[in-house]
Scaffold this motif. Structure first.
Motif, PDB file in Angstrom:
ATOM      1  N   ASP A 116      -3.429  88.014  45.203  1.00 33.18           N
ATOM      2  CA  ASP A 116      -2.199  88.602  45.752  1.00 33.18           C
ATOM      3  C   ASP A 116      -2.648  89.422  46.966  1.00 33.18           C
ATOM      4  OD1 ASP A 116      -0.388  90.837  46.143  1.00 33.18           O
ATOM      5  OD2 ASP A 116       0.417  90.588  44.121  1.00 33.18           O
ATOM      6  N   SER A 119       0.989  90.507  51.649  1.00 35.37           N
ATOM      7  CA  SER A 119       2.189  91.116  51.050  1.00 35.37           C
ATOM      8  C   SER A 119       2.889  92.178  51.902  1.00 35.37           C
ATOM      9  CB  SER A 119       1.826  91.728  49.688  1.00 35.37           C
ATOM     10  OG  SER A 119       1.112  90.802  48.904  1.00 35.37           O
ATOM     11  N   ASN A 121       6.111  93.974  54.072  1.00 31.52           N
ATOM     12  CA  ASN A 121       7.534  94.131  53.802  1.00 31.52           C
ATOM     13  C   ASN A 121       8.333  93.263  54.760  1.00 31.52           C
ATOM     14  OD1 ASN A 121       7.200  95.935  51.697  1.00 31.52           O
ATOM     15  ND2 ASN A 121       7.007  97.657  53.118  1.00 31.52           N
ATOM     16  N   HIS A 156       2.992  88.613  47.891  1.00 33.95           N
ATOM     17  CA  HIS A 156       3.966  89.410  47.138  1.00 33.95           C
ATOM     18  C   HIS A 156       4.826  90.215  48.115  1.00 33.95           C
ATOM     19  CE1 HIS A 156       5.154  91.237  43.291  1.00 33.95           C
ATOM     20  NE2 HIS A 156       5.158  92.406  43.889  1.00 33.95           N
ATOM     21  N   GLU A 256       8.963  90.593  45.597  1.00 32.87           N
ATOM     22  CA  GLU A 256       9.391  91.460  44.493  1.00 32.87           C
ATOM     23  C   GLU A 256      10.707  90.983  43.883  1.00 32.87           C
ATOM     24  OE1 GLU A 256       9.498  95.429  46.043  1.00 32.87           O
ATOM     25  OE2 GLU A 256       7.388  95.341  46.661  1.00 32.87           O
ATOM     26  N   TYR A 306       7.983 100.382  41.397  1.00 32.23           N
ATOM     27  CA  TYR A 306       6.830  99.532  41.722  1.00 32.23           C
ATOM     28  C   TYR A 306       6.035  99.165  40.465  1.00 32.23           C
ATOM     29  CZ  TYR A 306       2.984  98.176  44.993  1.00 32.23           C
ATOM     30  OH  TYR A 306       2.039  97.517  45.730  1.00 32.23           O
ATOM     31  N   ASP A 310       5.448  95.401  39.059  1.00 29.48           N
ATOM     32  CA  ASP A 310       4.139  94.776  38.875  1.00 29.48           C
ATOM     33  C   ASP A 310       3.913  94.334  37.423  1.00 29.48           C
ATOM     34  OD1 ASP A 310       2.613  94.178  41.132  1.00 29.48           O
ATOM     35  OD2 ASP A 310       2.251  96.300  41.543  1.00 29.48           O
ATOM     36  N   TYR A 328      -5.818  91.714  43.295  1.00 24.01           N
ATOM     37  CA  TYR A 328      -4.836  92.366  44.172  1.00 24.01           C
ATOM     38  C   TYR A 328      -5.577  93.073  45.299  1.00 24.01           C
ATOM     39  CZ  TYR A 328      -1.829  91.809  40.054  1.00 24.01           C
ATOM     40  OH  TYR A 328      -1.133  91.306  38.996  1.00 24.01           O
ATOM     41  N   THR A 330      -5.101  95.633  48.170  1.00 21.70           N
ATOM     42  CA  THR A 330      -4.217  96.599  48.843  1.00 21.70           C
ATOM     43  C   THR A 330      -5.036  97.809  49.297  1.00 21.70           C
ATOM     44  OG1 THR A 330      -3.632  98.215  47.136  1.00 21.70           O
ATOM     45  CG2 THR A 330      -2.484  96.091  47.047  1.00 21.70           C
ATOM     46  N   GLN A 334      -3.302 103.035  46.796  1.00 22.30           N
ATOM     47  CA  GLN A 334      -2.569 102.503  45.638  1.00 22.30           C
ATOM     48  C   GLN A 334      -3.439 102.436  44.380  1.00 22.30           C
ATOM     49  OE1 GLN A 334      -0.123  99.039  46.398  1.00 22.30           O
ATOM     50  NE2 GLN A 334       0.021  99.499  48.571  1.00 22.30           N
ATOM     51  N   PHE A 338      -2.419 100.971  40.486  1.00 21.91           N
ATOM     52  CA  PHE A 338      -3.009  99.816  39.806  1.00 21.91           C
ATOM     53  C   PHE A 338      -3.691 100.211  38.496  1.00 21.91           C
ATOM     54  CE2 PHE A 338      -2.169  97.804  43.862  1.00 21.91           C
ATOM     55  CZ  PHE A 338      -1.729  96.556  43.451  1.00 21.91           C
TER      56      PHE A 338
END
Ligand code: ARG
Length: 567
Positions: A116, A119, A121, A156, A256, A306, A310, A328, A330, A334, A338
């Motif tokens: 993933d 991702s 927006n 994602h 999402e 969020y 997830d 993932y 990111t 974050q 996670f």
């Protein structure tokens, strides 16, 4: 047989009936003492209550009988220093060269992984802040595929939430007919800014209007659904334009929104097993005894967040793909998110390995990336600038006025390969977790640890081969001289570098390896005549050059960097 297998066999012969799967021969840290070393006699000595030097000596005795081994010595507390024979090196290089995968082990055969990454927006243009997830994720994607894994690259997208109420209201009332007809992501972005500003007006009328549009969307109103879908499609179209420049592609764009209807079910299950409890009107999972604080799974206004999203997403992916692992990629901010939901997922019975690959901040030319600093460069602009600067380098090397004022299509294509490669490599050459600074000088340096440096090294070896009239490896390799030997042993480490990069989720391990390899090649080439040596040596040295070219090209392709044949 590789050297680790041989050393393992020597352990077995010396101490039959034990499990030696942990035994490894690794490249020597100091080549003065040998080509490889093995420190595992020490691990064995303790449980067997033996003197580690004696263990090592017994293994050395068995190992010395192997033709591949030229010399083996016991050093220090019980290290084995191993020097291999030139014939063995040459035969191993031959195997590497003959394999389409350059001996990269297919350890992922039959295993599925979901990655993933990127991702972004929807309805916003990608900016330089999006580079890291896209480039690191893209490299991991390629590295795992190279190891034989069946990879599902899943984008994602951030395609759901309050912003769509604001966007729809703005679209209906603030855009011109023409803007609506030729809708672009740039227009959507502008539309959002204008509409969000009006949503701040005191009377609250606009704000209520946005909310009403959002509710209609959530309730499945056809017109709003269609608009939303159009915004997403336009966004994906624009993202794909960036992705094709960056050499990444996705198997699916499940945003999402896809998991939206699954969230109530997740929360219900959390309540059923008493993991989620009411707290000040919200529903939370207490993770304090793991030092992970408290995770909200349903806000006090009844909305999900969020974490819930997830959790729903992982259930869906596990059910659909039954992957061995989900990765993932990111930013590091974050991390807590996670950790929290990985822990909750495990409590809900998820046994799939979940991996978060966090990356550090990127600054641009020494300045933090922020709208306020005015350096929130659009990704599109950055990539165009990379091509422009690379084109200047390419044409200036051509040396003619004509080349720079009127570049050929070929030169433009070349500049794209160099420019995009430079941007990607400048990120991938760093451990993901470190904060990095993007600078044009470093990214485009022709003589440092940069993409263009490696691409030039490839083009140079390619032109050498052309000059010599050879296209690939044929016959034995020359490994007599020490610079040849160093390069040869380094080339044999290619499969290991790919494996290590995957195991650590750090493409930088492969980038480091390639840079070191290029440096060893350059010192080999400076110290050892290739074209001017006698016929047999010449061919054997050209084989080293050819294999270096293949390793470099395959390694860079794992990082998503192209290798033009001529620059
Ligand atoms: N959209 C998020 C962002 O912009 C990244 C999503 C990462 N994937 C996930 N399953 N949480 O930071």
């Amino acid at each position: 047989m590789d050297l680790s297998t041989k050393v393992r066999a020597a352990f077995e012969a010396a101490f039959p009936g034990n499990d030696f799967s942990f035994v490894r021969a690794v490249p020597a840290t100091d080549r003065k003492f040998g080509d490889y070393q093995c420190n595992d006699a020490l691990k064995l000595a303790k449980p067997m209550r033996l003197n580690p030097r004696e263990v090592a000596a017994k293994v050395a005795e068995k190992l010395s009988a192997d033709e591949a081994v030229a010399k083996v010595e016991v050093a220090g507390p019980g290290f084995l220093n191993i020097t291999v024979s030139g014939a063995w090196i040459s035969s191993r290089l031959g195997l590497l060269a003959a394999d389409g995968n350059l001996s990269v082990p297919q350890i992922g055969k039959g295993k599925k992984i979901v990655i993933d990454y990127s991702s972004p927006n929807a309805a916003k243009q990608m900016h330089i802040g999006h580079i890291r997830s896209t480039v690191i994720g893209g490299a991991l994607d390629r590295i795992f595929r190279t190891l034989g894994y069946d990879v599902i690259a899943d984008n994602h997208l951030g395609d759901w939430g309050t912003q769509f109420g604001i966007l729809i209201k703005g679209y209906r009332e603030l855009l011109t007919d023409e803007e609506r007809e030729n809708l672009t992501v740039a227009t959507l972005e502008k539309c959002y800014v204008l509409s969000a500003a009006r949503a701040k007006e005191e009377d609250g009328v606009w704000r209520e209007g946005c909310k009403a549009e959002l509710v209609k969307l959530q309730q499945g109103d056809e017109g709003n659904r269609a608009l939303w879908k159009r915004f997403i499609d336009i966004s994906i179209g624009e993202f794909e334009r960036m992705y094709s420049k960056l050499g990444v592609s996705f198997d699916t764009y499940r945003g999402e929104s896809y998991y939206n209807d699954m969230m109530p079910g997740v929360v219900k299950r959390l309540q059923e097993v008493s993991l989620a409890v009411e707290s000040e009107g919200a529903l939370v999972v207490n993770l304090e005894n793991e030092n992970l604080g408290v995770a909200i799974v349903r806000k006090s206004d009844g909305g999900y967040n969020y974490t819930t999203s997830d959790l729903a997403c992982v259930e869906s992916r596990v059910k659909e793909y039954q992957p061995e692992r989900i990765i993932y990629v990111t930013d590091a901010r974050q991390q807590l998110h996670f950790k929290q939901w990985f822990s909750i997922a495990a409590k809900l019975g998820c046994t799939t390995k979940l991996v978060h690959v966090p990356f550090g901040l990127m600054s641009f030319q020494g300045k933090a990336i922020s709208t306020r600093e005015g350096n929130l460069v659009r990704l599109d602009e950055l990539l165009s600038e990379a091509v422009k600067r690379s084109l200047a380098i390419v044409t200036s090397r051509r040396g003619s006025e004509e080349a720079s004022s009127n570049p050929s299509e070929e030169d433009i294509r070349l500049a794209e390969q160099i420019g995009y490669g430079a941007v990607k490599y400048s990120d991938l050459s760093h451990d993901p977790i470190t904060d990095i600074d993007f600078s044009w000088d470093k990214a485009l340096a022709l003589d440092g640890n940069s993409g263009p440096y490696l691409q030039y090294a490839y083009a140079r070896v390619n032109s050498l081969m052309e000059k010599a009239g050879v296209s690939g490896v044929e016959g034995a390799f020359s490994v007599e001289e020490s610079s040849e030997r160093s390069l040869a042993l380094q080339l044999l480490e290619f499969p290991g570098a790919v494996v290590r990069a995957a195991e650590a989720y750090k493409p930088s391990i492969l980038a480091d390896y390639l840079f070191q390899t290029a440096q060893l090649y350059s010192s080999f080439y400076q110290n050892t005549p290739v074209l001017k040596s006698d016929e047999e040596t010449r061919r054997a040295r050209l084989n080293l050059c050819a294999l270096f070219g293949s390793v470099l090209s395959k390694g860079l392709s794992c990082l998503g960097i192209e290798t033009p044949k001529r620059i």
